[in-house]
Design a protein around this motif. Structure first.
Motif, PDB file in Angstrom:
ATOM      1  N   MET A  91       0.912  -1.296   0.178  1.00  0.00           N
ATOM      2  CA  MET A  91      -0.164  -0.127   0.057  1.00  0.00           C
ATOM      3  C   MET A  91       0.750   1.240   0.034  1.00  0.00           C
ATOM      4  O   MET A  91       0.643   2.282   0.774  1.00  0.00           O
ATOM      5  N   VAL A  92       1.679   1.339  -1.061  1.00  0.00           N
ATOM      6  CA  VAL A  92       2.729   2.402  -1.243  1.00  0.00           C
ATOM      7  C   VAL A  92       2.487   2.930  -2.575  1.00  0.00           C
ATOM      8  O   VAL A  92       2.476   1.842  -3.508  1.00  0.00           O
ATOM      9  N   TYR A  93       2.952   4.030  -2.941  1.00  0.00           N
ATOM     10  CA  TYR A  93       3.199   4.311  -4.242  1.00  0.00           C
ATOM     11  C   TYR A  93       4.354   3.892  -5.140  1.00  0.00           C
ATOM     12  O   TYR A  93       5.506   4.311  -4.662  1.00  0.00           O
ATOM     13  N   LEU A  94       4.268   3.253  -6.132  1.00  0.00           N
ATOM     14  CA  LEU A  94       5.409   2.577  -6.789  1.00  0.00           C
ATOM     15  C   LEU A  94       6.158   3.611  -7.373  1.00  0.00           C
ATOM     16  O   LEU A  94       7.643   3.395  -7.495  1.00  0.00           O
ATOM     17  N   LEU A  96       6.927   6.793  -6.242  1.00  0.00           N
ATOM     18  CA  LEU A  96       7.743   7.600  -5.283  1.00  0.00           C
ATOM     19  C   LEU A  96       8.633   6.783  -4.659  1.00  0.00           C
ATOM     20  O   LEU A  96       8.812   5.510  -4.608  1.00  0.00           O
ATOM     21  N   ARG A 150       5.641   1.550   7.045  1.00  0.00           N
ATOM     22  CA  ARG A 150       4.417   2.527   6.632  1.00  0.00           C
ATOM     23  C   ARG A 150       3.348   2.298   7.958  1.00  0.00           C
ATOM     24  O   ARG A 150       2.804   3.183   8.580  1.00  0.00           O
TER      25      ARG A 150
ATOM     26  N   LEU B  19       3.922  12.402  -8.507  1.00  0.00           N
ATOM     27  CA  LEU B  19       3.620  11.130  -9.212  1.00  0.00           C
ATOM     28  C   LEU B  19       3.662  11.644 -10.804  1.00  0.00           C
ATOM     29  O   LEU B  19       3.964  11.049 -11.664  1.00  0.00           O
ATOM     30  N   ARG B  22       7.078  12.255 -12.277  1.00  0.00           N
ATOM     31  CA  ARG B  22       7.590  11.061 -12.517  1.00  0.00           C
ATOM     32  C   ARG B  22       7.280  10.616 -13.586  1.00  0.00           C
ATOM     33  O   ARG B  22       8.098  10.127 -14.442  1.00  0.00           O
ATOM     34  N   GLN B  82      -1.874   0.510  -7.611  1.00  0.00           N
ATOM     35  CA  GLN B  82      -1.204   0.145  -6.804  1.00  0.00           C
ATOM     36  C   GLN B  82      -1.630  -0.164  -5.375  1.00  0.00           C
ATOM     37  O   GLN B  82      -0.888  -0.295  -4.489  1.00  0.00           O
ATOM     38  N   ARG B  83      -2.808  -0.077  -5.115  1.00  0.00           N
ATOM     39  CA  ARG B  83      -3.472  -0.678  -3.920  1.00  0.00           C
ATOM     40  C   ARG B  83      -3.156   0.251  -2.930  1.00  0.00           C
ATOM     41  O   ARG B  83      -2.927  -0.298  -1.888  1.00  0.00           O
ATOM     42  N   VAL B  84      -3.170   1.460  -3.011  1.00  0.00           N
ATOM     43  CA  VAL B  84      -2.884   2.346  -1.900  1.00  0.00           C
ATOM     44  C   VAL B  84      -4.082   3.092  -1.321  1.00  0.00           C
ATOM     45  O   VAL B  84      -4.010   3.757  -0.262  1.00  0.00           O
ATOM     46  N   ALA B  87      -4.906   2.455   2.327  1.00  0.00           N
ATOM     47  CA  ALA B  87      -3.836   3.131   3.089  1.00  0.00           C
ATOM     48  C   ALA B  87      -4.383   4.588   3.026  1.00  0.00           C
ATOM     49  O   ALA B  87      -4.223   5.258   4.288  1.00  0.00           O
TER      50      ALA B  87
END
Lengths: 237, 229
Positions: A91-94, A96, A150, B19, B22, B82-84, B87
């Motif tokens: 559950m983090v941004y790939l 970043l 996290r 984001l 990038r 990204q399944r964030v 969270a």
């Protein structure tokens, strides 16, 4: 009015359905401070739905729920400060970096000494040297370790873990074992898992779910794995 | 540990900008699409009608709005893929703060595209314009982008949980933006005729501002329910 010594989770008669089928059907659940509860059951038993209701990610259709004494959903914002959630994915941004991801969550949780907390968290999971690399370049195990960083960044009082060992490398599994073992007196864990041995060794109490209901609930102390497997097979047959 | 809404807003906005910096997925997709549509209009309409100045506003805003649908469609994609999302939703962030950050990011992306596309479209479709007109058009862009940003943030949040989100989003977004396109097109045409049609320009801009306020109130009233569950 919130009671300071309230249970971490206090749920009664929880119901949630999807498309006419009740995924969670009248479940009662309590997690006291210092307690670790594992929820096991076959696929479709309603384990993840129950965890997502407890995480304030899904609304219940019936029943009552309070987290750390806060009534859900009315006081969900207050409760969320004390919740940590880890699923199959980190559950983090790939795109970043590890540092940027943790900075984001430090800001969202209002952590005062964010820089020190982030360095400590990255160091704890062995990713300090890769802190400025994009998460996309990490292996799955490293990503999961960042997920643990996290999860623990804001020192949550209630850890909600959904199959947390999935994809973890050996170092990550050790980290999670330590986290589960050192729960502390005022924190608690609600963990959903398929792994009966982990449920038995990592929890104080096991709840077996089947078809949306609690089929059985018992303390892990004094229960051995073969006996647990046999009982589980009978309950979920 | 009491997170301030301002810090959370800044963090979410910074995340969206990082984001985009990038990956460059949203601005590049919107920009290329808008450029291609502008060129198509030039060859299909501009070639047949000698003086397109009178309809330039409509062409520009039809193009920009179609491009905006692409950008709005990219909203929530990293969180979903990204399944964030869980969270972010479990963090103690007021849903209004999430909406404001998302709206601001969308407005900035739209402005980034318009800095390139609008001058090019004016070159294609308008016979001579003044710097004052360009300043007035910049004002139209900001007002219209706020409308698109708010509605885009709201509707993309509604469709993020839908399996048919690629279909649902344009079907919901485009009709709701029709008044914005009409007013922004009218205001752009009036700006290109400045200073003759300033009263008309002010009327259209007022309409856009009122529409932005209405959109904001609708979003404020519904955003909590959309993202909670």
């Amino acid at each position: 009015m919130r009671h300071p010594d309230a249970p971490l989770v206090d749920a009664s008669g929880l119901v949630r359905g999807f498309g006419g089928r009740r995924a969670v059907d009248g479940v009662d659940l309590q997690v006291a401070p210092g307690e670790r509860v594992a929820v096991v059951g076959p696929n479709g038993a309603g384990k993840t739905t129950l965890l997502r209701i407890a995480a304030t990610l899904l609304r219940r259709e019936a029943g009552t729920l309070s987290l750390l004494g806060w009534e859900i959903p009315d006081q969900a914002q207050q409760a969320r400060r004390h919740l940590g959630y880890l699923g199959h994915d980190p559950m983090v941004y790939l795109d970043l970096t590890a540092q940027q991801n943790l900075e984001l969550f430090a800001d969202l949780y209002g952590i005062d000494d964010a820089s020190e907390c982030i360095t400590a968290a990255l160091s704890r999971v062995g990713l300090l040297a890769r802190s400025h690399d994009a998460v996309r370049t990490f292996s799955r195990g490293m990503g999961q370790r960042l997920g643990i960083a996290r999860l623990t960044l804001h020192a949550p009082r209630l850890l909600l873990l959904d199959e947390p060992y999935t994809g973890l490398d050996s170092r990550g599994a050790r980290l999670l074992d330590d986290l589960v073992a050192d729960v502390g007196a005022d924190r608690g864990i609600l963990m959903v898992t398929h792994e009966l041995d982990r449920a038995l060794t990592g929890a104080d109490r096991v709840m077996v779910m089947h078809r949306g209901r609690v089929a059985a609930e018992f303390p892990t102390a004094g229960t051995d794995l073969p006996e647990f497997r046999k009982r589980y097979a009978e309950l979920t047959a | 540990m009491n997170p301030s809404a301002r810090r959370q807003y800044a963090a979410l906005l910074r995340k969206d900008l990082r984001l985009e910096y990038r990956t460059r997925e949203t601005i590049v997709a919107m920009g290329l699409f808008s450029l291609v549509v502008t060129i198509l209009f030039e060859f299909t309409v501009g070639e047949r009608i000698g003086n397109t100045s009178a309809i330039a506003g409509g062409i520009i805003w039809a193009t920009l709005t179609l491009g905006a649908v692409l950008g709005v469609g990219r909203t929530w994609v990293p969180e979903r893929e990204q399944r964030v999302l869980d969270a972010i939703l479990i963090a103690p962030v007021p849903r209004l703060v999430m909406m404001m950050a998302r709206t601001t990011a969308l407005v900035l992306f739209l402005l980034g595209v318009q800095v390139v596309v609008v001058p090019l479209a004016i070159v294609f479709f308008v016979n001579g314009t003044s710097p004052a007109s360009l300043v007035l058009i910049a004002g139209v862009c900001i007002l219209a982008d706020v409308c698109i940003g708010i509605m885009g943030a709201l509707l993309s949040s509604m469709s993020v949980f839908s399996r048919t989100r690629e279909l649902v989003l344009p079907v919901l977004l485009l009709p709701s933006l029709i008044p914005v396109v009409i007013a922004a097109g009218g205001a752009t045409d009036a700006a290109l005729s400045a200073p003759r049609q300033m009263a008309e320009y002010r009327g259209y801009c007022l309409f856009l501002a009122v529409y932005a306020v209405i959109f904001a109130l609708v979003a404020y009233a519904t955003f909590d329910y959309i993202l909670d569950d």
